[in-house]
Design a protein around this motif. Structure first.
Motif, PDB file in Angstrom:
ATOM      1  N   ILE A  19      -8.564  -2.497  -0.640  1.00  0.00           N
ATOM      2  CA  ILE A  19      -8.014  -3.862  -0.796  1.00  0.00           C
ATOM      3  C   ILE A  19      -9.156  -4.796  -1.187  1.00  0.00           C
ATOM      4  O   ILE A  19     -10.183  -4.867  -0.481  1.00  0.00           O
ATOM      5  CB  ILE A  19      -7.360  -4.351   0.505  1.00  0.00           C
ATOM      6  N   LYS A  74      -6.890   3.658   0.803  1.00  0.00           N
ATOM      7  CA  LYS A  74      -6.604   2.513  -0.074  1.00  0.00           C
ATOM      8  C   LYS A  74      -7.744   1.502   0.007  1.00  0.00           C
ATOM      9  O   LYS A  74      -8.383   1.353   1.050  1.00  0.00           O
ATOM     10  CB  LYS A  74      -5.293   1.817   0.326  1.00  0.00           C
ATOM     11  N   LEU A 132      -9.168   2.788   5.547  1.00  0.00           N
ATOM     12  CA  LEU A 132      -8.889   1.616   4.695  1.00  0.00           C
ATOM     13  C   LEU A 132     -10.199   0.920   4.389  1.00  0.00           C
ATOM     14  O   LEU A 132     -11.039   0.720   5.292  1.00  0.00           O
ATOM     15  CB  LEU A 132      -7.930   0.646   5.402  1.00  0.00           C
ATOM     16  N   ASP A 173      -6.910  -1.014  -5.030  1.00  0.00           N
ATOM     17  CA  ASP A 173      -5.491  -0.686  -5.137  1.00  0.00           C
ATOM     18  C   ASP A 173      -4.623  -1.947  -5.056  1.00  0.00           C
ATOM     19  O   ASP A 173      -3.592  -2.044  -5.712  1.00  0.00           O
ATOM     20  CB  ASP A 173      -5.089   0.284  -4.009  1.00  0.00           C
ATOM     21  N   LEU A 175       0.834  -1.212   0.000  1.00  0.00           N
ATOM     22  CA  LEU A 175       0.000   0.000   0.000  1.00  0.00           C
ATOM     23  C   LEU A 175       0.866   1.259   0.000  1.00  0.00           C
ATOM     24  O   LEU A 175       0.547   2.264  -0.659  1.00  0.00           O
ATOM     25  CB  LEU A 175      -0.931  -0.001   1.223  1.00  0.00           C
TER      26      LEU A 175
END
Length: 802
Positions: free
Chosen positions: A592, A590, A705, A727, A581
């Motif tokens: 995921i 970010k 996140l 990402d 990251l």
């Protein structure tokens, strides 16, 4: 994966192959122990086999060791020679005939067995009873083994039955009885009683049930023949070594010794049979030759009788001598006849003249008369000159001369007649002798022809008489063909089973079997087991970490201050994710994306624990249930229904916001969760709407996140549709679940750019298969375990070493 990593991986490939066996070392130890135990049990109850051997010397290998059919007539040289080799004797020793005789002599077709708790023992000569088949020939008619059970009743009776029957039948010792068309007889074996008393064995009246098996002699012969081994002790010698392996030492020794005895008896019998046949042949030939000889001798007798011969040579000499004598006598007769005639003519022609005297005439009377006559003539002539014719003396003398002359003429006539008769007789006799002499050459030829035949027949007669005596001597001298060098002797130690070999074999099997299972499993097992398998299948993908396999009663999520292996593994994954990251070129929130290839690989567990781990680090984390087809995230929110509003409702209702749908986790206040919501009929179309972008943008604005628990990639396109918003893509594989062939699909997906910035998590990995944990472990700071503790842990509940 970099080239350096690939080379390192290849360098460690042999080590990895060894480690895949070493990590199962407890199973190797257990396997060896179990097989050693099986070896001990086998040695304890297996029937021990002993080898017995005997050595014999085959005598006179050139002539076969005795009188052959041709040796008696060998001098005649009308038949060939007989040369038996050691190889021929080996075939005879291993022939069905001899072995059949051994089986019959030792009653090997009747097997006595005492049954124990686990195994049965062949008691051979130690049987307290002896069973006999009254008609031996019926033993060969048995097609299948006859199994009998017999037990003691008293000193006079016993009970017997077929093994499969329920009821016994009582019989008396020494009384014959019939079973299965066989006439049987059972008598006590008193030798066994004496042996038992000497060896402190159980007396015969107390023996237990015995098992007796009656087999076909032919079947036993075939079995024994296959077990016999006959070899030459030396390639150039005539010593044979016969070996036999059998569980009973005494039985093996008896078989070998009896085989040699039967071999010698058969050789002697064969030798005597040949000698008897030879003697019979000689007797028959002698009778024929004697007839021929008698016929020839009678022919000679008849020939000599007919020809009046005794000795042809002597008689020929006598005839020649006789011919000469007769000729001489004939000449003398002729001379006497001429002299007589001369004197007669003299007397007839002249008167009162002298007649010849002493000229060879053999008649004495004539000679005397001639002398008297000449005297008278002389006196007459003296007086004639001095006297007249009338002189009385002259007249008297003249009368006397005339009278004597007549007497001499008469005698001469008689003599001439006698000589004529003698001459004729001598002439006839000379003709007879001459005739005999003329027949001598023909008689000699005939005599030689007959004598030649007689000499040939007589020579054969004498030779056969000589061979008849030789054959009679050979019948009287019956030397064995085989000389025993070593009597049969069984080995002290069994040749089978051998404890050292059995234990060594069991130990090897104990090592090889688990190894073979592991090797076979490595060949045919198509599931991944560790990160090494993933690295080989996805050489260009980063491995975030490994998630250990959990016990059945363990929780599948981490809690605050958790020091378990599960917590440590996710902390490593979090650290590796943080590096990825941080490498991104933006500083915003970010996203995921957590996905897998197929259902059941543990993406929900991974996404939840990754979210929990980041949340425990102080970040505000949102976990979105992106698998709207098969939602599983609700199991981490107790008392929350699976149908609670979530992503589906957000995508279909523009009025809903993330804050309204997010639910805070009870175990971690920094973690919010949006469930998947109701299962829609058109998931792919929902993800293709602009509302999807709004979901992630709103989430990014509220949290540090965002983690998405998405659907499997190989089954549906949902993940591929939303991957553009992520990402980092965390790709979950599961040890002992994900096929290695599925890694090809993942590699193709990455290569085609359908997934971006992919990193792999290996879930459900056994501790033994951890890439680094196998060597160092995650339990840093914990007390070091002993090898016994590790062994106990290996076999503790929930652990598996498949």
């Amino acid at each position: 994966m970099s080239t350096t990593n690939m080379e390192a991986n290849q360098a460690l490939s042999l080590k990895d192959q060894i480690n895949q066996y070493l990590r199962y070392w407890p199973w190797f130890i257990i396997s060896v122990f179990i097989f050693l135990l099986l070896g001990f049990v086998y040695l304890r109850y297996a029937s021990k086999e002993y080898v017995a051997s005997t050595k014999i010397l085959i005598k006179d290998t050139q002539s076969g060791g005795g009188l052959s059919e041709l040796s008696a007539l060998g001098d005649i040289d009308v038949l060939g020679g007989s040369f038996n080799t050691v190889e021929n004797e080996m075939e005879i020793l291993n022939s069905n005939k001899l072995i059949n005789d051994v089986v019959s002599n030792l009653d090997l077709n009747i097997v006595y067995t005492r049954t124990g708790n686990i195994k049965s023992t062949n008691i051979y000569k130690n049987s307290p009873i002896k069973l006999s088949i009254l008609i031996d020939s019926l033993s060969n008619t048995i097609s299948e083994s006859i199994d009998l059970m017999i037990r003691y009743v008293d000193d006079n009776k016993f009970e017997i039955k077929y093994k499969e029957d329920l009821n016994y039948v009582v019989h008396e010792y020494g009384a014959s009885f019939k079973m299965n068309d066989l006439d049987l007889l059972v008598v006590p074996d008193f030798n066994h009683s004496r042996n038992a008393s000497r060896s402190n064995d159980v007396e015969h009246e107390n023996w237990k049930d015995l098992f007796i098996s009656i087999k076909s002699i032919n079947d036993v012969t075939k079995s024994l023949k296959s077990e016999l081994n006959i070899t030459k002790a030396d390639k150039r010698g005539s010593v044979l070594e016969i070996t036999l392996v059998d569980p009973v030492k005494e039985k093996a020794e008896d078989i070998l010794n009896n085989l040699v005895v039967v071999f010698n008896e058969d050789a002697i019998k064969d030798k005597n049979q040949v000698a008897q046949n030879t003697a019979k042949f000689i007797d028959e030939r002698l009778a024929d030759i004697q007839k021929d000889l008698d016929s020839l001798e009678r022919g000679i007798q008849n020939f000599k009788t007919t020809e009046k011969l005794t000795d042809l040579v002597a008689e020929s000499a006598l005839n020649l001598q006789s011919s000469a004598g007769i000729t001489r006598e004939l000449i003398e007769s002729r001379t006497q006849l001429e002299i007589a005639r001369l004197i007669k003519n003299k007397l007839n022609k002249e008167s009162y003249n002298f007649i010849p005297e002493n000229i060879g005439l053999e008649n004495l009377n004539i000679q005397q008369a001639s002398n008297s006559y000449n005297s008278l003539v002389q006196e007459y002539n003296r007086y004639k000159d001095n006297a007249t014719a009338d002189n009385p003396i002259l007249k008297r003398l003249k009368d006397e001369i005339d009278s004597l002359k007549q007497a001499i003429l008469l005698s001469l006539n008689n003599t001439i007649n006698s000589i004529e008769i003698q001459k004729q007789s001598l002439t006839r006799e000379l003709g007879s002798v001459s005739g005999k002499i003329s027949t001598v050459p023909e008689n000699e030829r005939i005599a030689r022809y007959i004598e030649r035949d007689r000499e040939v027949v007589e020579a054969i007669y004498l030779l056969l008489n000589e061979k008849k005596e030789t054959t009679a001597i050979s019948l009287a001298v019956t030397a064995p063909k085989a000389k025993i060098v070593d009597f049969a002797l069984a080995s002290k130690d069994p040749v089978s089973p051998k404890p050292k070999i059995v234990y060594l074999a069991m130990m090897l099997i104990g090592f090889i079997l688990p190894g073979a299972i592991i090797y076979g499993r490595s060949i045919f097992y198509n599931k991944i087991e560790s990160r090494n398998d993933v690295e080989r299948g996805l050489p260009n993908a980063n491995i975030l970490g490994e998630v250990p396999k959990l016990d059945k009663d363990s929780v599948d999520y981490i809690v605050s201050n958790d020091r378990s292996v599960l917590a440590e593994s996710f902390r490593i994954i979090r650290t590796n994710l943080q590096y990825k990251l941080n490498a991104l070129n933006h500083d915003g929130t970010k996203i995921i994306l957590v996905t897998s290839t197929i259902k059941g690989e543990g993406k929900t567990l991974v996404s939840y624990n990754i979210s929990n781990t980041f949340a425990y680090s102080g970040k505000k984390v949102l976990l979105i249930g992106g698998d709207i087809r098969n939602p599983q995230l609700h199991r981490y929110l107790p008392n929350v229904s699976k149908r609670t509003k979530g992503v589906t409702e957000y995508l279909t209702n523009d009025q809903l916001t993330v804050e309204e749908l997010a639910m805070t986790s009870k175990v971690n206040p920094n973690l919010d969760i949006i469930l998947s919501g109701a299962i829609p009929p058109n998931p792919a179309e929902l993800w293709m709407q602009d509302r999807t972008k709004d979901l992630f943008e709103e989430a990014k604005s509220l949290y540090d996140l965002v983690i998405i628990d998405s659907a499997p990639t190989i089954l549906v396109t949902d993940t591929l549709l939303i991957n553009k918003y992520a990402d980092v893509t965390t790709y979950v594989t599961r040890a002992n679940y994900t096929d290695t062939s599925l890694l090809e699909f993942v590699a193709d997906t990455i290569e085609d750019g359908k997934l971006s910035n992919v990193a792999v998590v290996v879930n459900n990995v056994k501790l033994a298969n951890f890439g680094y944990g196998n060597k160092y472990g995650y339990a840093y700071g914990e007390e070091k375990k002993t090898w016994l503790d590790l062994l106990k842990k290996k076999f503790s509940k929930g652990k598996s070493f498949e």
